[in-house]
Motif scaffolding. Structure first.
Motif, short mmCIF file in Angstrom:
data_model
loop_
_atom_site.label_atom_id
_atom_site.label_comp_id
_atom_site.label_asym_id
_atom_site.label_seq_id
_atom_site.Cartn_x
_atom_site.Cartn_y
_atom_site.Cartn_z
N GLN A 1 41.16 32.36 33.28
CA GLN A 1 39.96 31.90 33.87
C GLN A 1 38.63 33.19 34.59
O GLN A 1 37.88 32.71 34.21
CB GLN A 1 40.14 30.58 34.39
CG GLN A 1 39.91 29.96 34.40
CD GLN A 1 38.19 29.84 33.41
OE1 GLN A 1 38.83 28.92 32.03
NE2 GLN A 1 37.32 29.93 32.62
N GLU A 2 39.59 33.30 35.69
CA GLU A 2 38.61 34.73 35.98
C GLU A 2 37.88 35.68 35.11
O GLU A 2 36.59 36.05 34.80
CB GLU A 2 39.27 34.95 37.13
CG GLU A 2 39.80 34.26 38.08
CD GLU A 2 39.67 34.96 39.35
OE1 GLU A 2 39.90 35.76 40.63
OE2 GLU A 2 41.62 35.60 38.98
N VAL A 3 38.47 35.70 34.27
CA VAL A 3 38.11 37.13 33.37
C VAL A 3 37.05 36.71 32.28
O VAL A 3 36.54 37.00 32.01
CB VAL A 3 39.45 38.07 33.06
CG1 VAL A 3 38.60 38.88 31.65
CG2 VAL A 3 40.09 38.84 33.74
N GLU A 4 37.35 35.47 31.95
CA GLU A 4 37.25 34.81 30.76
C GLU A 4 35.38 34.25 31.30
O GLU A 4 34.58 34.97 30.58
CB GLU A 4 37.63 33.65 30.15
CG GLU A 4 36.98 33.52 29.16
CD GLU A 4 37.63 32.00 28.33
OE1 GLU A 4 37.46 32.67 26.70
OE2 GLU A 4 38.79 31.83 28.72
N THR A 5 35.52 34.00 32.15
CA THR A 5 34.28 33.45 33.54
C THR A 5 33.48 34.56 33.07
O THR A 5 31.70 34.72 33.16
CB THR A 5 34.24 32.74 34.43
OG1 THR A 5 35.18 31.27 34.35
CG2 THR A 5 33.27 32.27 35.04
N PHE A 6 34.39 36.01 33.95
CA PHE A 6 33.41 36.95 33.79
C PHE A 6 32.46 37.64 32.87
O PHE A 6 30.88 38.40 32.31
CB PHE A 6 34.17 38.00 34.61
CG PHE A 6 33.67 39.84 34.16
CD1 PHE A 6 32.44 40.30 35.28
CD2 PHE A 6 33.68 40.61 33.49
CE1 PHE A 6 31.83 41.54 35.26
CE2 PHE A 6 33.89 42.00 33.69
CZ PHE A 6 32.31 41.93 33.73
N ARG A 7 33.21 37.89 31.73
CA ARG A 7 33.18 38.10 30.16
C ARG A 7 31.76 37.28 29.72
O ARG A 7 30.81 38.27 29.37
CB ARG A 7 34.43 38.42 29.35
CG ARG A 7 33.37 38.45 27.88
CD ARG A 7 34.25 39.00 27.35
NE ARG A 7 34.89 37.60 26.18
CZ ARG A 7 35.60 37.58 24.82
NH1 ARG A 7 35.89 38.82 24.69
NH2 ARG A 7 35.59 36.04 25.10
#
Length: 688
Positions: free
Chosen positions: A144-150
């Motif tokens: 989720q952290e990475v998807e939000t960043f993307r």
């Protein structure tokens, strides 16, 4: 003008003659060049679902490095199912010398240290104390952290300001260990990342991110071995460790020159996966030695609540080693024990190392159409529980579990290993003095698998030279329950200098609120089947039928809705059929039943929504959505039941979703009422 909102729902139904003896060894350059690294102290928790598991950067896991278990399930319950675990790997080099790396309780020291190894030069396959210390860390991240960043990075400035007004890039994304120090001859590419601008360098300012395959662009478990490293799970722990940072003080074995890139991951779900954790090891041979007769293994000290009343067993076909309660009450039922109806815990070798190439597609003993095991075509090649046999592709076969053995917390041939040779013998499935297991205890044929169960899960005799045997379990042998430790291993294979292999294991936990302690083993096997299916599908969801086209014709106080499917739809002519990650339910005796494993199209439902804010989660809330139309194929199916996961029961509970009229499909429907209208007759009114 008032707008009517509708949702349309689709209804779908190896043999070793001798080990090298002291005094016969060749010079060991790896030992001469050890770096003087100190043991790792870094740890992190995997805790995204119903399991809390403590993982150490030094190659072991599930305990606190003192004397307490740290594999808690259910989470926050105070009850633990595993005490400790670690990977073992050993083989024979070209001089006949055993090389082995393994770990248990660090009682004499360690065999693993943190960080990568150098890839070239005079110091190839070595490291430095500074490098070990610098990588004494586990990098914890969530998808989720990475998807939000993307999403934030790819949004326009306006959208960033609207949707992410206070967003700050997390440090874990900025500091992702994507690269090693090439000036010191370490591999440039370490932790997997998505290179947004294809410049070969990780920089989050360029939109690069730790690599989760959000868009399912990578081939799923590519059987040809052209693997693209990436992360898995809702929560992921990534770290790198090696076996040549110092002298092997745990086993006394000679180093191999291993660099191991590991990730532990888990999924937060509403099904059995919520009780599971997974571990992937990318194993690189940085040494100059070719190892023959190599075996990879996982050692487990599985204390299920109270540690002194357990039995072990294995399921040969599933590649599953498991532990369950030896009586019907775990301990005395206090907060740290499971009490009545105790659970079972298992370790599955989901994918083992590649078999050595032989230029052919090795066949399978399973019927390609039905999956039925055909003992009359019994083939002793490892297809028992491996992958990619009989698929038309040569040299892509992978080992599964090839040996299973337990040992006691004691001395002697059936006790704890003390030397590298004894560790290796356990990897080979022998007692630690090099003698074979005998099927049934004593007097039987040599065996590769201990306690394959009752009924016997090796019906073709894969572990006994192709000769089927009677049932064999701890119960049939009349053992007293106790503290069990077991090793399951995979091989043999050859490990060339520079070779890369990938192994994945998983810990599966299951419990039934009824029946005997062994009923939980049956439920464990069912859950393990689902985990294997999900793993082989890269944990991707099965695509359902494509949404149909919906044409609306407005008439006087009436709307005609017409349903049709585009020829490019996967449900054109309503012919959708997809094999799912389906595991059949248990019968009344706790046995896994046979069931249809395919999803097929069955029909449609159309709902009218109160407003545009109603989501799919509200579909069966009559205050927000009302069913206005249902149609289904006329066949022998009327009732559709979903098995919904109930965390408090640790079980799937049946829930009726549809009881269809079973009158045949209709593709046109008249809508004459607004079911959320505030006037009495609810009739549609044009243009309001």
């Amino acid at each position: 003008m008032k707008t009517l909102f509708f949702i349309i729902c689709i209804i779908t139904y190896y043999t070793v003659s001798a080990l090298a003896q002291p005094g016969n060894e060749k010079p060991d350059n790896l030992k001469d060049l050890t770096a003087g690294c100190i043991p790792s102290s870094a740890s992190a928790e995997l805790n995204v679902n119903n399991v809390r598991a403590l993982i150490h950067a030094g190659g072991d896991m599930w305990w606190d490095l003192m004397n307490m278990p740290k594999y808690e399930v259910p989470i926050n319950s105070g009850k633990t199912a595993l005490f400790a675990g670690a990977i073992w790997l050993g083989g024979i080099d070209q001089f006949g010398q055993l090389r082995l790396s393994a770990q248990m309780f660090r009682s004499g020291g360690v065999d693993y240290w943190t960080g990568p190894l150098k890839t070239s030069g005079a110091e190839m396959a070595t490291t430095t104390a500074e490098t070990c210390a610098g990588y004494d860390r586990i990098f914890t991240i969530t998808s989720q952290e990475v998807e939000t960043f993307r999403d934030w990075y790819n949004a326009s400035p306006v959208v960033q300001n609207q949707l992410y007004p206070d967003y700050t890039v997390p440090d874990i994304i900025k500091e992702w260990p994507a690269h090693g120090d090439i000036s010191q001859n370490y591999d440039y590419y370490l932790a997997p990342f998505f290179d947004a601008n294809n410049d070969g360098a990780y920089n989050s300012d360029d939109g690069d991110y730790p690599y989760y395959d959000f868009d399912n662009q990578l081939p799923c478990n590519d059987p040809l071995g052209s693997w693209v490293p990436h992360l898995r799970g809702d929560q992921t722990l990534w770290w790198v460790f090696n076996d040549n940072g110092n002298i092997h003080t745990e086993t006394g074995g000679n180093a191999i020159g291993l660099e191991i890139r590991a990730q532990a991951y888990a999924y937060s779900t509403n099904d059995e996966l919520d009780n599971m954790t997974f571990y992937e090891y990318e194993i690189i041979n940085r040494g100059t030695y070719t190892l023959d007769s190599t075996f990879f293994g996982i050692w487990t000290d599985a204390d299920l609540g109270y540690p002194y009343d357990d039995y072990i067993g294995c399921d040969v076909g599933r590649g599953l080693g498991y532990l369950y309660n030896g009586d019907e009450m775990d301990g005395d039922g206090n907060i740290n024990t499971y009490g009545s109806h105790p659970p079972a815990i298992g370790i599955d070798l989901f994918e083992g190392p590649f078999q050595d190439p032989d230029g052919i597609d090795n066949p399978s003993s399973y019927d390609s159409e039905t999956g039925q095991l055909l003992c009359d075509s019994n083939i002793m090649n490892g297809n028992i529980n491996g992958l990619f046999f009989g698929d038309g592709i040569p040299d892509n076969e992978r080992w599964g579990m090839r040996r299973f053995i337990y040992f006691n917390n004691s001395t002697g041939p059936m006790g704890n290993p003390l030397t590298a040779a004894q560790y290796y013998y356990y990897l080979l499935g022998y007692w630690n003095d090099g003698t074979h297991i005998q099927y049934g205890g004593t007097g039987g044929p040599d065996a590769d698998f201990m306690f394959p169960g009752s009924p016997n899960t090796d019906p073709c005799g894969w572990g006994t030279g192709g000769v089927p045997q009677a049932d064999w379990s701890e119960e049939t042998e009349g053992n007293v329950p106790g503290d069990r430790r077991f090793v399951q291993s995979s091989g043999p294979f050859t490990m060339e200098p520079g070779s890369v292999n990938r192994v994945t294991i998983g810990a599966v936990w299951a419990r039934t609120p009824f029946g005997t302690a062994y009923n939980s083993v049956q439920e464990l096997k069912r859950a393990d089947d689902k985990a294997q299916l999900m793993f082989e599908n890269c944990f991707r969801e099965i695509d359902g039928p494509d949404a149909p086209e919906l044409t609306a014709i407005e008439l006087d106080k009436e709307i005609i809705l017409q349903i049709w499917n585009n020829p490019v739809s996967n449900n054109y002519l309503e012919k959708y059929k997809m094999k799912g990650n389906i595991v059949c339910p248990l019968d009344e005796d706790g046995n896994i039943t046979d069931c249809d494993k395919y999803y097929t199209f069955q029909g449609y439902q159309i709902f009218q929504l109160k407003n545009a804010g109603v989501s799919l989660d509200d579909l069966y809330n009559t205050d927000s959505a009302k069913l206005v139309f249902q149609t289904d194929i006329k066949d022998n199916v009327a009732q559709l039941v979903n098995y919904m996961w109930a965390k408090e029961l640790h079980a799937n509970i049946p829930q009726e979703m549809v009881y269809g009229e079973n009158n045949g499909l209709t593709h046109s429907v008249r809508i004459t009422k607004d079911l959320f209208a505030e006037y009495s007759d609810n009739l549609l009114v044009n243009n309001i």
